[in-house]
Design a protein around this motif. Structure first.
Motif, PDB file in Angstrom:
ATOM      1  N   LYS A 169       0.872  -1.374   0.115  1.00  0.00           N
ATOM      2  CA  LYS A 169      -0.073   0.078  -0.035  1.00  0.00           C
ATOM      3  C   LYS A 169       0.904   1.298   0.150  1.00  0.00           C
ATOM      4  O   LYS A 169       0.369   2.276  -0.201  1.00  0.00           O
ATOM      5  CB  LYS A 169      -1.098  -0.146   0.955  1.00  0.00           C
ATOM      6  CG  LYS A 169      -1.489  -1.542   1.092  1.00  0.00           C
ATOM      7  CD  LYS A 169      -3.521  -0.885   2.170  1.00  0.00           C
ATOM      8  CE  LYS A 169      -3.987  -2.185   2.404  1.00  0.00           C
ATOM      9  NZ  LYS A 169      -4.853  -1.714   3.385  1.00  0.00           N
ATOM     10  N   SER A 170       2.592   1.296   0.737  1.00  0.00           N
ATOM     11  CA  SER A 170       2.914   2.518   0.409  1.00  0.00           C
ATOM     12  C   SER A 170       4.441   1.983   0.351  1.00  0.00           C
ATOM     13  O   SER A 170       4.628   0.062   0.802  1.00  0.00           O
ATOM     14  CB  SER A 170       2.452   3.066   1.779  1.00  0.00           C
ATOM     15  OG  SER A 170       2.303   2.477   2.911  1.00  0.00           O
ATOM     16  N   ASN A 181       1.365   3.911  -2.288  1.00  0.00           N
ATOM     17  CA  ASN A 181       1.458   3.478  -3.288  1.00  0.00           C
ATOM     18  C   ASN A 181       0.378   3.484  -4.958  1.00  0.00           C
ATOM     19  O   ASN A 181      -0.533   3.661  -3.994  1.00  0.00           O
ATOM     20  CB  ASN A 181       1.871   2.317  -4.143  1.00  0.00           C
ATOM     21  CG  ASN A 181       4.062   1.915  -3.552  1.00  0.00           C
ATOM     22  OD1 ASN A 181       4.264   2.299  -3.633  1.00  0.00           O
ATOM     23  ND2 ASN A 181       3.946   0.418  -3.329  1.00  0.00           N
ATOM     24  N   LYS A 182       0.332   4.164  -5.874  1.00  0.00           N
ATOM     25  CA  LYS A 182      -0.827   4.806  -6.446  1.00  0.00           C
ATOM     26  C   LYS A 182       0.157   4.301  -8.238  1.00  0.00           C
ATOM     27  O   LYS A 182       0.783   5.273  -8.531  1.00  0.00           O
ATOM     28  CB  LYS A 182      -1.347   5.910  -6.424  1.00  0.00           C
ATOM     29  CG  LYS A 182      -2.889   5.963  -7.852  1.00  0.00           C
ATOM     30  CD  LYS A 182      -3.463   7.085  -6.754  1.00  0.00           C
ATOM     31  CE  LYS A 182      -4.327   7.130  -7.557  1.00  0.00           C
ATOM     32  NZ  LYS A 182      -5.306   8.563  -7.513  1.00  0.00           N
ATOM     33  N   ARG A 205      -1.672   2.162 -14.816  1.00  0.00           N
ATOM     34  CA  ARG A 205      -1.433   0.682 -15.640  1.00  0.00           C
ATOM     35  C   ARG A 205      -0.970   0.523 -16.168  1.00  0.00           C
ATOM     36  O   ARG A 205      -0.509  -1.061 -16.253  1.00  0.00           O
ATOM     37  CB  ARG A 205      -3.067   0.989 -16.139  1.00  0.00           C
ATOM     38  CG  ARG A 205      -4.381   1.431 -15.146  1.00  0.00           C
ATOM     39  CD  ARG A 205      -5.808   1.530 -15.676  1.00  0.00           C
ATOM     40  NE  ARG A 205      -7.565   1.249 -15.041  1.00  0.00           N
ATOM     41  CZ  ARG A 205      -8.104   1.197 -15.998  1.00  0.00           C
ATOM     42  NH1 ARG A 205      -8.665   1.326 -16.984  1.00  0.00           N
ATOM     43  NH2 ARG A 205      -9.006   1.615 -14.870  1.00  0.00           N
ATOM     44  N   ILE A 206      -0.147   1.268 -17.085  1.00  0.00           N
ATOM     45  CA  ILE A 206       0.673   0.504 -17.898  1.00  0.00           C
ATOM     46  C   ILE A 206       1.887  -0.148 -17.365  1.00  0.00           C
ATOM     47  O   ILE A 206       2.595  -0.829 -17.731  1.00  0.00           O
ATOM     48  CB  ILE A 206       0.765   1.339 -18.727  1.00  0.00           C
ATOM     49  CG1 ILE A 206       2.291   0.849 -20.146  1.00  0.00           C
ATOM     50  CG2 ILE A 206       1.820   2.947 -18.130  1.00  0.00           C
ATOM     51  CD1 ILE A 206       1.588  -0.212 -20.636  1.00  0.00           C
ATOM     52  N   GLU A 207       2.418   0.328 -15.710  1.00  0.00           N
ATOM     53  CA  GLU A 207       2.681  -0.741 -14.974  1.00  0.00           C
ATOM     54  C   GLU A 207       2.749  -1.782 -14.211  1.00  0.00           C
ATOM     55  O   GLU A 207       3.999  -2.651 -14.236  1.00  0.00           O
ATOM     56  CB  GLU A 207       4.093   0.529 -13.820  1.00  0.00           C
ATOM     57  CG  GLU A 207       4.375   2.037 -14.513  1.00  0.00           C
ATOM     58  CD  GLU A 207       5.409   1.724 -15.307  1.00  0.00           C
ATOM     59  OE1 GLU A 207       6.123   0.976 -14.882  1.00  0.00           O
ATOM     60  OE2 GLU A 207       5.167   2.982 -15.911  1.00  0.00           O
ATOM     61  N   TYR A 208       1.361  -1.820 -14.183  1.00  0.00           N
ATOM     62  CA  TYR A 208       1.445  -3.255 -14.046  1.00  0.00           C
ATOM     63  C   TYR A 208       1.718  -4.286 -14.990  1.00  0.00           C
ATOM     64  O   TYR A 208       2.171  -5.418 -14.857  1.00  0.00           O
ATOM     65  CB  TYR A 208       0.171  -3.754 -13.647  1.00  0.00           C
ATOM     66  CG  TYR A 208      -0.819  -3.237 -12.226  1.00  0.00           C
ATOM     67  CD1 TYR A 208      -0.923  -3.807 -11.183  1.00  0.00           C
ATOM     68  CD2 TYR A 208      -1.187  -1.582 -12.680  1.00  0.00           C
ATOM     69  CE1 TYR A 208      -1.221  -3.202 -10.088  1.00  0.00           C
ATOM     70  CE2 TYR A 208      -1.290  -1.253 -11.418  1.00  0.00           C
ATOM     71  CZ  TYR A 208      -1.516  -1.744  -9.755  1.00  0.00           C
ATOM     72  OH  TYR A 208      -2.045  -1.541  -9.104  1.00  0.00           O
TER      73      TYR A 208
END
Length: 366
Positions: A189-190, A196-197, A200-203
């Protein structure tokens, strides 16, 4: 979730502004770029060439087992040098003034087993801001529960021997990075106090480039080389033990040696001193007078200069270190340095030994 620690802007505290002014003037007066010079480009070419030569020799040549073992070890060390000398600067944006060039060399980090996106979060954003602050800087959480390096960690009986088993553990750092660390940090989460946010491309990037790495270093050798899968697995582990030990030793000698501190936040959750002063107290140099570490370690033996000026390419650190040291001494700030790699290693050993002893807790609270 913990709050982000803040550094005060203290009235009359001008160390950072002064050292920046002096360093910037030095580059202007000598008409020098803060980015890569001929030496930097030569190093990039050299390490990438050695990497490709070793990889394809191992993959395609019919070599005996002993020769393969030696070359695999050298490949692992070369991967660490690529990370130190090329990718580290590129991800900081200091390799070139061109974002495209930095992105290209940052991408190579995937080919040594690590995600440049995750590294940017954990290292550039968190570690460089909250250096050595327990609960914030996750870079100091080396094998939690096994290795204790600051007072905030619970002391466990087996840590009495950590000065002996820590070094073999460091050799597993790269293997953990490839199979565990990037995924763990990405899906937390952090990281420290930074939420952490991810785009989508990083997934997609995380899983796709990990797959490519596994294909290059595990899949292709199994398909092409005349060895069984378990022999390939041994070679893969040897590669990463060499890479991990090289990385682990260099990173630890910059922040976990005698003289450096692990300061805590105050009751309000903030720091008591300005950011630049904090960096001077938590960071150390080593072997700065030797040309060999300067060439191979990508400026990581000059961490003081790197932490103060991460946007300056590491090939310039030797020059600006004279300015930084003189300015620090004028302002009454520490400038931690060990004269040799071995003296830094001994200092790290003594820290491990001290932090594994229960009497350390008693002494520090008297």
């Amino acid at each position: 979730m913990k709050l982000k620690a803040k550094f005060p802007c203290l009235a009359g505290n001008t160390f950072y502004s002064e050292v920046r002014r002096r360093v910037n003037n030095d580059f202007k007066e000598n008409n020098r770029s803060i980015n890569a010079n001929v030496l930097m480009w030569f190093k990039a070419f050299l390490f990438l060439t050695i990497f490709l030569a070793l990889y394809f020799s191992i993959l395609l040549l019919n070599l005996n087992g002993f020769t393969l073992l030696i070359m695999t070890t050298l490949l692992g060390i070369t991967c660490a040098f690529i990370g130190f000398n090329i990718c580290h600067d590129a991800i900081h944006g200091s390799f070139s003034s061109s974002k495209r060039t930095n992105s290209f060399f940052s991408f190579i980090f995937n080919m040594v087993g690590a995600s440049p996106y995750v590294w940017n979060i954990t290292h550039n954003v968190v570690h460089h801001t909250y250096t050595n602050i327990p609960g914030h800087d996750e870079d100091i959480e080396v094998a939690p529960g096994l290795i204790r390096i600051c007072m905030e960690d619970e002391l466990k009986p087996h840590q009495r021997f950590q000065q002996w088993y820590a070094f073999p553990l460091y050799s597993l750092a790269s293997l953990s990075w490839v199979f565990r660390k990037d995924y763990k940090k990405f899906f937390q989460k952090s990281v420290g106090a930074c939420k952490n946010k991810h785009p989508r491309i990083e997934y997609f990037n995380l899983f796709f480039y990990k797959f490519i790495y596994y294909l290059i270093f595990i899949g292709l050798p199994i398909m092409i080389m005349p060895f069984s899968w378990w022999q390939i697995a041994i070679g893969f582990v040897v590669l990463h033990m060499a890479q991990g030990l090289t990385m682990g030793l260099v990173f630890q000698l910059a922040h976990v040696v005698e003289g450096t501190t692990f300061p805590k936040t105050n009751a309000a959750g903030n720091m008591e001193e300005a950011w630049a002063e904090h960096q001077m107290r938590t960071t150390a140099n080593f072997a700065t007078q030797s040309p060999i570490p300067a060439f191979f370690l990508g400026g990581l033996n000059r961490q003081i200069e790197h932490h103060l000026f991460p946007k300056i390419c590491h090939v310039h650190y030797g020059r600006i270190s004279i300015i930084v040291k003189q300015t620090a001494l004028e302002f009454g700030l520490p400038y931690h340095e060990n004269t040799t790699f071995l003296s830094a290693l001994r200092s790290h050993y003594r820290i491990l030994k001290k932090m594994g002893r229960p009497e350390t807790n008693l002494t520090d609270h008297l």
